[in-house]
Scaffold this motif. Sequence first.
Motif, PDB file in Angstrom:
ATOM      1  N   ALA A  41     -35.635 -18.662 -84.172  1.00 40.28           N
ATOM      2  CA  ALA A  41     -36.827 -18.495 -85.955  1.00 40.28           C
ATOM      3  C   ALA A  41     -35.852 -18.073 -86.333  1.00 40.28           C
ATOM      4  N   LYS A  42     -34.507 -16.898 -86.221  1.00 42.19           N
ATOM      5  CA  LYS A  42     -33.625 -16.267 -86.850  1.00 42.19           C
ATOM      6  C   LYS A  42     -33.128 -17.910 -87.695  1.00 42.19           C
ATOM      7  N   LEU A  43     -32.625 -18.830 -86.859  1.00 45.76           N
ATOM      8  CA  LEU A  43     -32.562 -20.422 -87.496  1.00 45.76           C
ATOM      9  C   LEU A  43     -32.912 -21.007 -88.694  1.00 45.76           C
ATOM     10  N   LYS A  44     -34.128 -20.992 -88.146  1.00 46.48           N
ATOM     11  CA  LYS A  44     -35.411 -21.964 -89.156  1.00 46.48           C
ATOM     12  C   LYS A  44     -35.178 -20.470 -90.467  1.00 46.48           C
ATOM     13  N   PHE A  53     -30.398 -31.104 -95.915  1.00 39.81           N
ATOM     14  CA  PHE A  53     -31.424 -31.241 -95.480  1.00 39.81           C
ATOM     15  C   PHE A  53     -31.373 -31.971 -93.823  1.00 39.81           C
ATOM     16  N   TRP A  54     -30.161 -31.929 -93.116  1.00 38.74           N
ATOM     17  CA  TRP A  54     -30.290 -31.901 -92.222  1.00 38.74           C
ATOM     18  C   TRP A  54     -30.379 -30.760 -91.203  1.00 38.74           C
ATOM     19  N   ASP A  55     -29.487 -29.815 -91.089  1.00 41.30           N
ATOM     20  CA  ASP A  55     -30.471 -28.883 -90.436  1.00 41.30           C
ATOM     21  C   ASP A  55     -31.419 -28.034 -90.441  1.00 41.30           C
ATOM     22  N   ASP A  56     -32.231 -27.886 -91.788  1.00 40.56           N
ATOM     23  CA  ASP A  56     -33.566 -27.997 -91.976  1.00 40.56           C
ATOM     24  C   ASP A  56     -34.232 -28.615 -90.933  1.00 40.56           C
ATOM     25  N   ALA A  57     -34.274 -29.836 -90.989  1.00 43.16           N
ATOM     26  CA  ALA A  57     -34.299 -30.653 -89.971  1.00 43.16           C
ATOM     27  C   ALA A  57     -34.174 -30.644 -88.115  1.00 43.16           C
ATOM     28  N   LEU A  58     -33.202 -30.244 -88.542  1.00 43.18           N
ATOM     29  CA  LEU A  58     -32.581 -30.411 -86.601  1.00 43.18           C
ATOM     30  C   LEU A  58     -33.483 -28.603 -86.387  1.00 43.18           C
ATOM     31  N   ASP A  63     -37.337 -26.748 -80.822  1.00 40.82           N
ATOM     32  CA  ASP A  63     -38.552 -26.189 -80.328  1.00 40.82           C
ATOM     33  C   ASP A  63     -39.696 -26.832 -80.490  1.00 40.82           C
ATOM     34  N   PRO A  64     -40.249 -27.678 -79.465  1.00 33.60           N
ATOM     35  CA  PRO A  64     -40.469 -26.898 -78.169  1.00 33.60           C
ATOM     36  C   PRO A  64     -39.640 -27.842 -77.548  1.00 33.60           C
ATOM     37  N   PRO A  65     -38.845 -29.225 -77.488  1.00 30.37           N
ATOM     38  CA  PRO A  65     -38.513 -29.705 -76.632  1.00 30.37           C
ATOM     39  C   PRO A  65     -37.008 -28.954 -75.907  1.00 30.37           C
TER      40      PRO A  65
END
Length: 369
Positions: A41-44, A53-58, A63-65
Amino acid sequence: MESFKTFFLSLSGSNKLWIIEIFLWVLLTAIIVWLLKIFVAKLKKRAKLTINFWDDALVRAIDPPASLLIWLLMLSFIADRAGNVTGAEIFSAIVPLRKIGFIVLATWFALRFARAVEKNLASPNYMGKPMDATTVRAIGKLVRASIFITAAIVVMQGLGYSVSGLLAFGGIGGLALGFAAKDLLANFFGGLMIYFDRPFAVGDWIRSPDKEIEGTVEDIGWRLTRIRTFDKRPLYIPNGIFTQIAVENPSRMLNRRIYETIGIRYQDAQLMPKIINDVKEMLLQHSEIDSNQTLIVNFDSYAPSSLDFFVYTFTKTTDWVHFHEIKQDVLLKILHIITEHGGSCAFPTSTVHIAKLPVPNSKLSELLQ
């Protein structure tokens, strides 16, 4: 049955410490998963502060995988521990299940990541100039298909199936399948040509003079293209059809044309030069008319009931609704110019010409009186 019997007999034994150990491991796993969710959640929140756009997609794909992966690893460890304590053979099946579970979770993560990247590439929030939606969808479908195929091959290899034999069979069977499903292959390659040539994209208004096809493109699949007609009906067109017909794309027009013929009365013939000059000047001064394109206003023909002149010009807009508003304004101004010069638009009339009137009969006139 013997493995189940051994397992339940071990549960009734005197040594129960391993049960407490398993409970503690499960509790620890739950705490780790909870902490992972807080971390994600903090990363988001941090990812939203960047335009990359790469970090948002990653972050969206983690989660949840990731949580399920932690549960899978911990449960497999617990199963190994229980198998060592109880000696039950049922826990020996955890190894292939763990491999398959890991592949499934990795595939799920890859699909989520690919879908998130696909969405970001077409979004103006992440791209200064978003990629074409049709190209992004095509690449996304190819990537997802590759992920599925790779995952299926790895799972089959993990279960002990011979992938080389399957590929050899696929080469022979693919030839037979090609003859049996030539229409399906034609639609598939037709879809590829649409993606490569890009005669239209999702959202374009297209029509075909060869077929009764007209509407807005909603989706371009590998086999079918879905078009929404103007009466809101869905139209499903096999992609192979587009390799055989001509397709017009009005959405890519540079301008829209106004081409109208207007007739005035024959008794207004002397007004024709002034009317033509004023109409041409009005079009040149009109803010919505593209004066860089062809602009013609000329006397055209002697019609049966009118003297006709035609107007040929182009608007700056290509929007269909706005175009008709401009066309209405132009036609009303032309009508005003004609009436301002004292003329009038002609309408179909008939004139009966009698060369010589008959001489009235005097006797008949006396009787009528």
